[in-house]
Design a protein around this motif. Structure first.
Motif, PDB file in Angstrom:
ATOM      1  N   GLY A  66       4.377  -6.418   2.127  1.00  0.00           N
ATOM      2  CA  GLY A  66       3.488  -5.747   3.090  1.00  0.00           C
ATOM      3  C   GLY A  66       4.218  -4.631   3.804  1.00  0.00           C
ATOM      4  O   GLY A  66       5.207  -4.082   3.312  1.00  0.00           O
ATOM      5  N   SER A  86       6.035  -9.789   7.123  1.00  0.00           N
ATOM      6  CA  SER A  86       5.680 -10.711   8.208  1.00  0.00           C
ATOM      7  C   SER A  86       6.898 -11.194   8.988  1.00  0.00           C
ATOM      8  O   SER A  86       6.770 -12.013   9.899  1.00  0.00           O
ATOM      9  CB  SER A  86       4.959 -11.937   7.633  1.00  0.00           C
ATOM     10  N   ARG A 125      -4.630 -10.232   3.220  1.00  0.00           N
ATOM     11  CA  ARG A 125      -4.431  -8.781   3.117  1.00  0.00           C
ATOM     12  C   ARG A 125      -5.263  -8.194   1.972  1.00  0.00           C
ATOM     13  O   ARG A 125      -5.892  -7.156   2.115  1.00  0.00           O
ATOM     14  CB  ARG A 125      -2.947  -8.499   2.886  1.00  0.00           C
ATOM     15  N   ARG A 126      -5.296  -8.895   0.833  1.00  0.00           N
ATOM     16  CA  ARG A 126      -6.066  -8.402  -0.316  1.00  0.00           C
ATOM     17  C   ARG A 126      -7.540  -8.267   0.055  1.00  0.00           C
ATOM     18  O   ARG A 126      -8.183  -7.279  -0.259  1.00  0.00           O
ATOM     19  CB  ARG A 126      -5.933  -9.373  -1.502  1.00  0.00           C
TER      20      ARG A 126
END
Ligand code: B12
Length: 516
Positions: A435, A444, A483-484
């Protein structure tokens, strides 16, 4: 002749199959395309019935698949066999792993399929035998027979555009009905490539083995001329009016010489005016190339880093790119804050040891922020050098536990295969770094925690007791799923391809300005 082409992969761009369809049409044949793949790889009974009834009207059936969909390809072929039509299976799986495919279909095709299919259709039309066609493979008396490989298509400019006519093209709906695929015209991005082959020789990738297959058959890495490439991009833009950007899937867009990039940049920015994304190897990224491509509309770049361990890159991946080279490339990209940069990393690699993984953590910490990281879970694709090595080393016994069925973009799931469990804790930390990275965090993980999380005693403890590693792993997969889904929603709402990133405050709005 009437030919049905069936794609077993869950991917409707399918440039290979569409290129074959276009070549068959150009030779006067009639084609119909069916997109039968889905992420689960299973089909309803009704789907089989529908595919059968459509295929029945053809004189030849072609199936296309990568390894992941090879199970579905086999089921489809078994279901279509009673029609007693010649069935040919092509794509990267039969190309690199013919022994797994040859007993299923009448013929397999290794390598490029355009010339092969046109010749096959002609032979069938004129009632001639066809087993001796170059690129074909078949089974004879229980033995695998492989014909000679035809020369590579040298001039890509001469190939017809991939078939996106949506005339007789179907996909399966949830009930297993065949429905027209014309809604694909509304696609928000266009996937296209102006080259075939790759200059690198990475041992985890199929290209290195394709080079062996094609030895003596012509240049392996071939590119369209900049003029033809841009002309094709213009046609694509007309065909997909809702598209907000191109994704040029050339293996390494930056591997083109500066003069070619210069020409492309000049023509593309004058005529196409749509932002684009492309992939690049760090060693090919130079100031000049970057400047030219940014001028043309580069809005996102995907850089293959693969590991921070120079030992692993050299000895295991056969990709000897130093970390300095990666950092230099990152420095160049970083001069364009509006360009989104993704670094690609391979994790879940049983050949990586603690020291290697720590070097990767170090490299990631040193990459200029902001950037994005995508972690791929290593898969041993049958036919690749790394597959053979893992088999020799006893890590896998063969295709059955090589992991080829894994969606390697869907996060690092150590549970899929025992050989993925090695260094679970450190691999899961890397998965958590997937990410966006800023000066405060890597994905994260807050940056300030990293020295503690990678402290030798902490790693020792977590190597003995797997609870934290397992927790980090499921957390990483959870974050990825969210997230996807989030990205899908954002991309539906905003026209600007960079909106998802803008929302996060990372980049400016330049990508869209290129369009106006
Ligand atoms: C572009 C690309 C993508 C694109 C688009 C793929 C597409 N289907 O169009 C995207 C980014 C979407 C993609 C996704 C994936 N990809 Co990909 N991709 C590529 C790449 C770089 C080029 C493929 C391409 O378009 N080549 C150009 C066309 C013209 O060639 P082609 O597709 O091979 O088709 C020719 C021949 O194979 C043959 N042929 C093909 N079908 C048929 C059918 C018949 C009947 C006949 C006779 C011949 C024939 O003729 C075609 C024309 O000459 C290759 C690398 C490579 N060298 O192949 C990896 C590659 C194909 N991808 C790979 C993988 C693993 C994936 C994913 C499974 C990754 C994942 N998510 O886990 C997904 C699968 C997507 C899905 N849902 O099914 C692997 C496949 C390895 C394997 N053994 O299966 C490759 C080889 C890279 C590697 N790691 O080595 N990919």
């Amino acid at each position: 002749m009437h030919i049905t082409l069936i794609c077993a992969d869950a991917e409707r761009w399918a440039l290979g199959m569409r290129s074959i369809s276009a070549s068959l049409k150009a030779a006067g044949h009639h084609t119909r395309m069916i997109f039968a793949g889905n992420e689960g790889g299973q089909l309803k009974q009704r789907a089989f019935e529908n595919i059968r009834s459509v295929s029945e009207q053809s004189g030849l059936i072609g199936i296309s698949s990568m390894s992941r969909a090879s199970g579905l390809a086999k089921t489809l072929i078994a279901d279509l066999r009673p029609l007693q039509k010649p069935i040919v299976w092509g794509g990267i799986h039969p190309t690199l792993f013919p022994e797994d495919c040859v007993s299923h279909a009448d013929l397999i095709c290794r390598g490029d399929g355009e010339g092969f299919m046109v010749e096959l259709a002609e032979r069938l039309t004129s009632g001639r035998s066809y087993r001796d066609i170059r690129n074909a493979g078949y089974e004879e008396n229980g033995q695998l027979a492989l014909n000679e490989i035809r020369p590579l298509i040298d001039n890509l400019d001469l190939l017809p555009m991939p078939d996106f006519a949506f005339e007789e093209e179907y996909r399966l709906d949830e009930q297993g009905n065949l429905v027209p695929n014309a809604s694909m015209r509304e696609a928000s991005s266009i996937l296209f490539m102006g080259s075939r082959g790759c200059v690198c020789n990475c041992h985890y990738c199929s290209n290195t083995r394709l080079k062996d297959l094609y030895a003596g058959k012509g240049r392996f890495t071939r590119k369209m001329s900049p003029a033809k490439f841009v002309e094709s991009a213009c046609v694509f833009r007309e065909m997909f009016p809702a598209a907000r950007y191109f994704y040029f899937t050339d293996e390494d867009f930056f591997a083109r010489p500066v003069a070619e990039i210069e020409k492309f940049s000049e023509l593309y920015s004058k005529t196409v005016k749509l932002p684009f994304e492309c992939m690049a190897s760090p060693q090919q990224i130079t100031e000049k190339k970057m400047a030219l491509l940014v001028k043309a509309g580069l809005w996102r770049i995907d850089v293959g880093v693969e590991s921070g361990s120079e030992r692993v890159k050299k000895e295991i991946f056969n990709r000897p790119v130093t970390n300095n080279t990666v950092l230099e490339a990152a420095g160049i990209i970083n001069r364009y804050p509006h360009v989104v940069v993704y670094y690609f990393l391979i994790i879940g690699n049983p050949y990586e040891q603690r020291e290697d993984l720590l070097k990767t953590v170090e490299l990631l910490r040193g990459l200029p922020a902001p950037h994005f990281l995508r972690t791929y879970s290593l898969v041993f694709f049958p036919g690749t050098h790394l597959f053979e090595r893992a088999r020799r080393d006893g890590i896998i016994s063969g295709p059955e536990n090589s992991g080829y069925e894994i969606d390697f973009m869907a996060g690092f799931d150590y549970r899929t295969h025992p050989w993925k469990k090695r260094d679970l804790y450190l691999n899961s930390l890397l998965a958590l770094m997937t990410g966006k990275s800023t000066s405060f965090r890597l994905g994260s993980l807050p940056r300030f925690l990293l020295p503690l999380l990678t402290f030798p005693r902490m790693i020792d403890l977590n190597d003995r007791c797997h609870a934290i590693g397992k927790f980090a792993n499921s957390l990483a997969r959870g974050v990825l799923r969210v997230r996807r889904k989030g990205l899908v929603v954002v991309s539906k709402i905003f026209r600007d391809p960079s909106s998802a990133y803008n929302l996060a405050g990372v980049i400016g709005k330049r990508a869209l300005r290129i369009r106006s």
